[in-house]
Design a protein around this motif. Structure first.
Motif, PDB file in Angstrom:
ATOM      1  N   THR A   1       0.816  -1.216   0.000  1.00 34.20           N
ATOM      2  CA  THR A   1       0.000   0.000   0.000  1.00 34.20           C
ATOM      3  C   THR A   1       0.849   1.266   0.000  1.00 34.20           C
ATOM      4  O   THR A   1       0.319   2.364   0.087  1.00 34.20           O
ATOM      5  N   GLY A   2       2.168   1.123  -0.100  1.00 31.27           N
ATOM      6  CA  GLY A   2       3.065   2.263   0.007  1.00 31.27           C
ATOM      7  C   GLY A   2       3.243   3.062  -1.273  1.00 31.27           C
ATOM      8  O   GLY A   2       2.855   2.631  -2.362  1.00 31.27           O
ATOM      9  N   ASN A   3       3.861   4.232  -1.122  1.00 31.21           N
ATOM     10  CA  ASN A   3       4.244   5.062  -2.269  1.00 31.21           C
ATOM     11  C   ASN A   3       5.419   4.440  -3.012  1.00 31.21           C
ATOM     12  O   ASN A   3       5.544   4.586  -4.228  1.00 31.21           O
ATOM     13  N   TYR A   4       6.278   3.777  -2.253  1.00 33.44           N
ATOM     14  CA  TYR A   4       7.490   3.181  -2.801  1.00 33.44           C
ATOM     15  C   TYR A   4       7.529   1.706  -2.422  1.00 33.44           C
ATOM     16  O   TYR A   4       7.038   1.317  -1.356  1.00 33.44           O
ATOM     17  N   ILE A   5       8.144   0.890  -3.301  1.00 34.05           N
ATOM     18  CA  ILE A   5       8.283  -0.541  -3.017  1.00 34.05           C
ATOM     19  C   ILE A   5       9.762  -0.909  -3.037  1.00 34.05           C
ATOM     20  O   ILE A   5      10.485  -0.572  -3.982  1.00 34.05           O
ATOM     21  N   ALA A   6      10.202  -1.595  -1.981  1.00 33.86           N
ATOM     22  CA  ALA A   6      11.588  -2.054  -1.852  1.00 33.86           C
ATOM     23  C   ALA A   6      11.572  -3.554  -1.599  1.00 33.86           C
ATOM     24  O   ALA A   6      10.545  -4.124  -1.205  1.00 33.86           O
ATOM     25  N   PHE A   7      12.722  -4.192  -1.805  1.00 30.53           N
ATOM     26  CA  PHE A   7      12.822  -5.640  -1.651  1.00 30.53           C
ATOM     27  C   PHE A   7      13.980  -5.995  -0.729  1.00 30.53           C
ATOM     28  O   PHE A   7      15.055  -5.410  -0.806  1.00 30.53           O
ATOM     29  N   LEU A   8      13.719  -6.960   0.148  1.00 32.27           N
ATOM     30  CA  LEU A   8      14.753  -7.449   1.057  1.00 32.27           C
ATOM     31  C   LEU A   8      14.545  -8.941   1.252  1.00 32.27           C
ATOM     32  O   LEU A   8      13.549  -9.360   1.852  1.00 32.27           O
ATOM     33  N   ASP A   9      15.455  -9.760   0.720  1.00 28.46           N
ATOM     34  CA  ASP A   9      15.323 -11.205   0.899  1.00 28.46           C
ATOM     35  C   ASP A   9      15.547 -11.573   2.363  1.00 28.46           C
ATOM     36  O   ASP A   9      16.200 -10.849   3.120  1.00 28.46           O
ATOM     37  N   ALA A  10      15.032 -12.725   2.747  1.00 30.87           N
ATOM     38  CA  ALA A  10      14.966 -13.105   4.157  1.00 30.87           C
ATOM     39  C   ALA A  10      16.305 -13.378   4.803  1.00 30.87           C
ATOM     40  O   ALA A  10      16.389 -13.503   6.024  1.00 30.87           O
ATOM     41  N   ASP A  11      17.369 -13.477   4.024  1.00 34.87           N
ATOM     42  CA  ASP A  11      18.690 -13.728   4.613  1.00 34.87           C
ATOM     43  C   ASP A  11      19.641 -12.542   4.454  1.00 34.87           C
ATOM     44  O   ASP A  11      20.817 -12.637   4.783  1.00 34.87           O
ATOM     45  N   ASP A  12      19.141 -11.422   3.946  1.00 32.15           N
ATOM     46  CA  ASP A  12      19.976 -10.237   3.774  1.00 32.15           C
ATOM     47  C   ASP A  12      19.657  -9.186   4.827  1.00 32.15           C
ATOM     48  O   ASP A  12      18.658  -9.293   5.548  1.00 32.15           O
ATOM     49  N   LEU A  13      20.493  -8.144   4.913  1.00 40.22           N
ATOM     50  CA  LEU A  13      20.353  -7.123   5.940  1.00 40.22           C
ATOM     51  C   LEU A  13      20.455  -5.728   5.334  1.00 40.22           C
ATOM     52  O   LEU A  13      21.098  -5.545   4.300  1.00 40.22           O
ATOM     53  N   TRP A  14      19.837  -4.760   6.006  1.00 44.59           N
ATOM     54  CA  TRP A  14      19.955  -3.360   5.610  1.00 44.59           C
ATOM     55  C   TRP A  14      20.749  -2.570   6.640  1.00 44.59           C
ATOM     56  O   TRP A  14      20.641  -2.825   7.845  1.00 44.59           O
ATOM     57  N   LYS A  15      21.513  -1.596   6.164  1.00 45.63           N
ATOM     58  CA  LYS A  15      22.152  -0.633   7.043  1.00 45.63           C
ATOM     59  C   LYS A  15      21.072   0.322   7.555  1.00 45.63           C
ATOM     60  O   LYS A  15      20.088   0.585   6.865  1.00 45.63           O
ATOM     61  N   GLU A  16      21.268   0.881   8.751  1.00 50.16           N
ATOM     62  CA  GLU A  16      20.219   1.651   9.426  1.00 50.16           C
ATOM     63  C   GLU A  16      19.691   2.842   8.624  1.00 50.16           C
ATOM     64  O   GLU A  16      18.511   3.186   8.716  1.00 50.16           O
ATOM     65  N   ASN A  17      20.530   3.479   7.815  1.00 53.71           N
ATOM     66  CA  ASN A  17      20.093   4.682   7.098  1.00 53.71           C
ATOM     67  C   ASN A  17      19.706   4.395   5.649  1.00 53.71           C
ATOM     68  O   ASN A  17      19.553   5.315   4.842  1.00 53.71           O
ATOM     69  N   LYS A  18      19.534   3.150   5.296  1.00 52.50           N
ATOM     70  CA  LYS A  18      19.248   2.761   3.915  1.00 52.50           C
ATOM     71  C   LYS A  18      18.009   3.466   3.372  1.00 52.50           C
ATOM     72  O   LYS A  18      18.043   4.138   2.336  1.00 52.50           O
ATOM     73  N   LEU A  19      16.894   3.303   4.036  1.00 52.50           N
ATOM     74  CA  LEU A  19      15.658   3.902   3.549  1.00 52.50           C
ATOM     75  C   LEU A  19      15.705   5.426   3.592  1.00 52.50           C
ATOM     76  O   LEU A  19      15.205   6.094   2.682  1.00 52.50           O
ATOM     77  N   GLU A  20      16.283   5.979   4.630  1.00 50.73           N
ATOM     78  CA  GLU A  20      16.350   7.436   4.755  1.00 50.73           C
ATOM     79  C   GLU A  20      17.057   8.059   3.545  1.00 50.73           C
ATOM     80  O   GLU A  20      16.580   9.052   2.966  1.00 50.73           O
ATOM     81  N   LEU A  21      18.175   7.487   3.155  1.00 50.66           N
ATOM     82  CA  LEU A  21      18.932   8.008   2.021  1.00 50.66           C
ATOM     83  C   LEU A  21      18.158   7.882   0.711  1.00 50.66           C
ATOM     84  O   LEU A  21      18.136   8.804  -0.109  1.00 50.66           O
TER      85      LEU A  21
END
Length: 257
Positions: free
Chosen positions: A83-103
């Motif tokens: 339902t979001g404005n933006y769509i991102a993908f993250l597989d179940a065994d990967d990780l994001w850095k804390e500021n990923k979405l903010e940037l």
């Protein structure tokens, strides 16, 4: 009001890593997101592990397949429910850095691009750094992406309010490449990257397959089955892909000193 980001995470028997993956989303400095967990008929303890997360955070949502349908169908279900404005993908065994979405949201809000991606690093099965970075190109056009997949799927995000929701074809491999090709085809701008590390890709057995037959077969199918090119045209593009993938794209994989 900050735009909502929908995060699509397919899962299949990922009980050993899913807590860390979800935690990397919860720890984002950008907080207006929904995490769409798509369980592809797991037979391990994945669902039980997810229960407390789902109960304690309304942003986390779980959807389940009754039978295993593969990553493409799982991602497509997540896209359908987003339902979001933006769509991102993250597989179940990967990780994001804390500021990923903010940037990346900053790029999208300011209309710098409709498709954002970025640099990522490799980690091992126990989340230890492997001191390898896969650097992102500064910008990426459709024609460049057609030569080889330069978007790490764990870093990609697109403006679905502008481009519409993008569903991928059910190929066994490389569905994500088709998705980003379609995103750039719909956009009037190139994809723009975040040059710093924004995610961590987990290297497991089979992640870096050296099977040349599979390298040829799966990438040929992107052109032939995914894009609908003729056999001859697909073969010509495959030759171009092999040159780009083996000689040019490899330069972006660098050791961290």
């Amino acid at each position: 009001m900050q735009p909502l980001v929908s995060i699509v995470t397919p899962m299949y028997n990922n009980a050993n890593v899913i807590i860390e993956t979800i935690t990397s989303v919860i720890n984002q400095t950008y907080s207006n997101w929904e995490l769409l967990l798509i369980d592809d008929a797991s037979s391990d303890e994945t669902i039980a592990i997810l229960k407390p997360f789902k109960e304690s955070d309304s942003r986390i949502k779980l959807f389940q397949h009754n039978q295993n349908k593969g990553a493409a169908e799982a991602r497509n279900l997540g896209t359908k429910m987003a339902t979001g404005n933006y769509i991102a993908f993250l597989d179940a065994d990967d990780l994001w850095k804390e500021n990923k979405l903010e940037l990346q949201v900053s790029q999208l809000i300011n209309n710098i691009t409709d498709v954002s991606f970025g640099t990522y690093e490799w980690i091992d099965s126990k989340s230890k750094p492997l001191n390898i970075r896969v650097e992102a190109l500064k910008q990426l056009t459709y024609n460049k992406l057609l030569k080889a997949n330069y978007v790490g799927n764990l870093t990609g995000i697109y403006n679905c309010k502008k481009l519409g929701k993008i569903y991928t074809k059910d190929l066994k491999k490389r569905q994500d490449w088709l998705l980003w090709l379609e995103a750039l085809k719909r956009s009037d701008k190139p994809a723009i990257s975040i040059q710093e590390t924004i995610a961590y890709y987990r290297i497991t057995e089979g992640s870096l397959s050296s099977n040349k037959t599979n390298l040829i077969k799966h990438n040929f199918n992107v052109y032939y089955k995914g894009l609908g090119y003729s056999y001859i045209k697909s073969s010509l593009y495959l030759v171009q892909f092999l040159f780009e993938h083996l000689l040019i794209k490899k330069r972006l994989i660098k050791s961290i000193v």
